[in-house]
Each structure stands twice: as structure tokens, then as C-alpha cells.
Design an enzyme around this catalytic site. Structure first.
Site, PDB file in Angstrom:
ATOM      1  N   PRO A  87     -46.392  20.934 -10.581  1.00 14.30           N
ATOM      2  CG  PRO A  87     -45.961  23.228 -10.452  1.00 14.30           C
ATOM      3  CD  PRO A  87     -46.127  22.106 -11.427  1.00 14.30           C
ATOM      4  CG  HIS A 100     -48.439  23.983   6.992  1.00 13.92           C
ATOM      5  ND1 HIS A 100     -48.765  24.820   5.950  1.00 13.92           N
ATOM      6  CD2 HIS A 100     -47.714  24.725   7.855  1.00 13.92           C
ATOM      7  CE1 HIS A 100     -48.259  26.020   6.183  1.00 13.92           C
ATOM      8  NE2 HIS A 100     -47.598  25.984   7.315  1.00 13.92           N
ATOM      9  CE1 TYR A 111     -52.108  23.285  -1.997  1.00 12.88           C
ATOM     10  CE2 TYR A 111     -51.573  23.309  -4.335  1.00 12.88           C
ATOM     11  CZ  TYR A 111     -51.225  23.017  -3.031  1.00 12.88           C
ATOM     12  OH  TYR A 111     -50.000  22.457  -2.764  1.00 12.88           O
ATOM     13  CE  LYS A 137     -47.874  13.930  -3.362  1.00 14.19           C
ATOM     14  NZ  LYS A 137     -47.718  14.837  -2.221  1.00 14.19           N
ATOM     15  CE1 TYR A 197     -50.706  19.592  -1.425  1.00 15.25           C
ATOM     16  CE2 TYR A 197     -49.876  19.370   0.812  1.00 15.25           C
ATOM     17  CZ  TYR A 197     -49.979  20.081  -0.365  1.00 15.25           C
ATOM     18  OH  TYR A 197     -49.339  21.291  -0.490  1.00 15.25           O
TER      19      TYR A 197
END
Ligand code: APR
Ligand code: PHB
Length: 395
Positions: free
Chosen positions: A294, A72, A202, A298, A385
Site C-alpha cells: 500500500p 491534495h 510518509y 495504488k 504518485y
């Protein structure tokens, strides 16, 4: 029995560490409390940073990951009726993440480790006790089939997760623990339905946070933020699907394909760090030493840097007689741990509903609006990220 490294816990940390050591000829024994079936059935997260993918390759267990992992380039943030994409790859000079379930990764590691002549795995090892690690004579004892046995070793790797025996065995005066428990949990649902979107979404919504994730083109993983008093029995699949759709932009919610859940569970959110990560000849690795909420994906990726540093240090010790890297393990590992603890806390803080005070959400939306309007803002999310680098001086 005698070995070089006694490993407590056969989760991803213990297994991958054993494999990395074995490829340099270092022998280990893994004591796992559960059965193989139990460990392999646990549903966990599924986003791998490049550092974790590289470790799997180095451990020679990446055939399936390389074939089936979905790469991704970006993530989507949904808030205030908008969707904004963070193009991680273009903002970080080409870094990406890979979608591959931790459940699959654990299976691949067991397939390799159980064939590996340098690694012995003892399943259903009960009442594991550590001793001698502060005096230079580390020993593990355990009960299996009613019989107590002992493993003597040079070093112990505590890879037994947050509730394990290794951290708990450390004398209280030698360890400092930092902890924050969040006032909510995540209710997760796994289903054999196509993901609602190619990338992860998100969502900050006034009803609470929601996340659309996936395991493959045909398997989805979704989460909604819920109160700590919520009970899983009260969440039928239909209620879950209605709730997540209510928290997503309408045109995405309309596209959502629903179906029966394969798994549904509620997990609390916590930030936790133990300092230091070394006590004599005992080293803490992964969830045994730290937990993050979460939101930044990570957990496993932090275990990866611990495994990398500890395997590098142990290989330098056995192959070159150097103990300088073992001496630096705790400090170097903790630096990356705290960076990820900070990011996971911050990303949680701008995406979740805390109290009910309307000013809180207005400020979150203003922050998200600012971040998305600025290349610097998007880059800070992207860099964290995809994963901060491992310390290049650790060699
Ligand atoms: N004795 C032996 N084994 C134990 C004990 C014990 N006292 N306590 C726990 N274990 C085992 C558990 O059964 C589990 O298989 O240790 C293992 C720990 O595995 P994880 O909890 O998966 O931790 P870790 O390997 O560090 O993986 C980190 O996995 O759990 C996720 O969020 C976490 O993604 C992160 C990554
Ligand atoms: C998951 O797929 O389970 C997942 C993905 C991203 C997260 C957390 C969990 O931030």
C-alpha cells in the site's frame, strides 16, 4: 438466468465496471459472496488518482466524491529528522490526488448499482464456480439459500479480489504468477480525530515506517510498520499512539490528537501479478489479477485502469462489433500494472526497515536525500504518485 457480462465480486472493481457498462446499455449480473453490510464496512485505503475520480464521474456516481473529497497537491516525506515536501501539482503540470475513503466510494457505487435496471446484484452467493470460459460458453454457478443456480453470459469479469474463485479456476499451465511477500505488515488505526497535518506524511524512522493519512478534516488514518508475528491484541490504542509519535518528527508528534480507535487491524504487504489477465472469455480485473504493497496508494487506482480498459473494450465489442480491444486488454492493462508494481516496491524499499543492518538505513537516507535535492528525483515520485496515464491509443 442469462446476461451479457457475469461479474464475480461486488467490490469497487465489479461495481464500477457494471456501472460503466450499464451506461452503454450492457447488462450484467454481479455475484457477491458477502452481504452488502459486510462489504460496505470493510476499511480500505483512501487516495484516488485523477483517473479513478474521472471514472467515478463517467459512471455518474461522483456527487458525494465531488463534494466531500479533499484534493491534495503534495505529500511530505519525513526522514533523518527532516521533512521534505513533494509538490506533486507543480511537478506534474497540475495533477493532484483526492482523499476519499474506499468505504464511502463503495457505498456510492452500491447506491447507484442497486437502482440500475441493467445490473442485478446477488449477495451471499456461495461456492461460485466458473465453467466454459475456454470453450466460448461461459457460465457461473452459485449457491444461495441452499439452492444452486446458474448464470449464462457472453463474458466473465473476475473482480473477486486476491482470494477469489476466478483466478483460482484457471488451469495451472495457462497462468504465471509473480509474487513477493514482504517481511512485515502495516498496523492501521482509524480514529475520529483531526489529522495531524493537512497532507499525508510518509516517515522513514529507525523504529520502522509510519504513515499519517486521513479520511476527512475530522477523521484520521494512521499506520505503523510491524513485524509479521505481531498480534493485534497486543496493540492497545495507547501503545499505537506512543509508537507512531516515536516515529515522527518531534514537533509533529507533539501536535498529534489521539482518541479511541474506530478500527485497528494488521495487513501483510505483498507484490503479486498474474499473467495473462485474459483466458478465453474470462478477464481478471483489480485485486484478482494483481496486488501491490500500500505504500504508493495504488491498489484501487490500478483496478481503475483495468476497469477503464475492459469497459472500453466491451463497449467497442457490443456497440461496434470490434474484438480488437478485447484482444489487447491483457497486454495493455499489464503494462500499467507492472509500472505501479515497480513504483510500489521501490517506494516501500526506501521507506521501510528491512533487516536490522545499519548500512541499509544509511543507504535509504542517502537515496531520500538525493531524491529530495533534485527536481528530477522529486518529479519521479510525483509522477508515479499522482498516477501514470492510461494508454491513449486504447480506443
Ligand atoms: N465469490 C463471490 N465473491 C467473491 C469471492 C467469491 N469466490 N471471493 C471474493 N469475493 C468478493 C469479495 O467479498 C469482495 O467484495 O469479491 C470482492 C472483491 O473486492 P476487493 O477485494 O475490494 O477487490 P477489487 O474490487 O478488485 O478492489 C480493488 O480494493 O481491495 C482493495 O486493495 C484493493 O484498493 C484495491 C481495490
Ligand atoms: C490510507 O489512507 O489508508 C492510505 C493512504 C496512503 C497510502 C496507503 C493507505 O499509501
Amino acid at each position: 438466468m442469462r446476461t451479457q457480462i457475469g461479474i464475480i465480486g461486488g467490490g469497487p472493481s465489479g461495481l464500477c465496471l457494471a456501472r460503466l457498462l450499464s451506461l452503454s446499455g450492457i447488462k450484467s449480473v454481479i455475484l457477491e459472496r458477502q452481504t452488502r453490510d459486510y462489504v460496505e464496512a470493510r476499511i480500505r485505503a483512501g487516495i484516488l488518482e485523477q483517473g479513478m475520480v474521472d471514472l467515478m464521474r463517467r459512471a455518474k456516481v461522483s456527487d458525494r466524491l465531488d463534494k466531500e473529497g479533499l484534493v491534495h497537491d503534495g505529500i511530505v516525506l519525513a526522514f533523518d529528522g527532516r521533512e521534505e515536501r513533494v509538490d506533486m501539482a507543480s511537478l506534474t503540470g497540475g495533477k493532484r490526488v483526492t482523499v476519499y475513503g474506499q468505504t464511502e466510494l463503495t457505498k456510492d457505487l452500491y447506491d447507484a448499482v442497486l437502482e440500475d435496471e441493467n445490473v442485478t446484484v446477488i449477495f451471499s452467493a456461495g461456492d461460485v464456480e466458473l465453467s466454459g470460459y475456454l470453450e466460448g460458453s461461459p457460465k457461473l454457478s452459485y449457491t444461495k439459500d441452499g439452492k444452486r443456480s446458474t448464470v449464462e453470459c457472453d463474458y466473465i469479469a473476475g473482480c473477486d479480489g486476491y482470494h477469489g474463485a476466478s483466478r483460482a479456476s484457471v488451469p495451472r499451465g495457462m497462468i504465471r504468477e509473480f509474487e513477493r511477500v514482504y517481511p512485515f505488515g502495516w498496523l492501521g488505526l482509524l480514529a475520529d480525530t483531526p489529522p495531524v497535518h493537512e497532507e499525508l506524511i510518509y516517515a522513514n524512522h529507525e523504529r520502522g515506517f509510519a504513515l499519517c493519512s486521513q479520511r476527512s478534516h475530522t477523521r484520521s488514518r494512521y499506520y505503523v510498520q510491524v513485524g509479521l508475528d505481531e498480534k493485534i491484541e497486543d496493540w492497545s490504542d495507547d501503545r499505537f499512539w506512543d509508537e507512531i509519535r516515536a516515529r515522527l518528527p518531534a514537533h509533529i508528534a507533539e501536535r498529534m490528537v489521539t482518541g479511541p480507535s474506530l478500527e485497528k487491524s494488521i495487513a501483510p504487504l505483498r507484490s503479486f501479478v498474474a499473467e495473462p489477465l485474459r483466458f478465453g472469455t474470462l478477464f481478471l480485473v483489480g485485486d484478482a489479477g494483481h496486488i501491490v504493497p500500500p505504500t504508493g496508494a495504488k491498489g484501487l487506482n490500478l483496478a481503475a485502469s483495468d476497469m477503464y480498459y475492459l469497459s472500453t473494450a466491451l463497449i467497442a465489442y457490443y456497440n461496434e462489433g470490434r474484438s480488437d480491444l478485447l484482444d489487447r486488454y491483457s497486454e495493455v492493462a499489464l503494462r500499467r500494472v507492472w509500472a505501479a508494481v515497480r513504483f510500489s516496491w521501490w517506494f516501500t524499499s526506501i521507506t521501510h526497515k528491512f533487516g536490522g543492518d545499519p548500512i541499509e538505513r544509511k543507504i535509504q537516507i542517502a537515496e531520500l536525500d538525493y531524491l529530495m535535492s533534485s527536481t528530477a528525483g522529486k518529479t519521479t515520485i510525483a509522477e508515479n504518485y499522482v498516477g501514470l496515464p492510461f494508454d491513449p491509443s486504447f480506443k
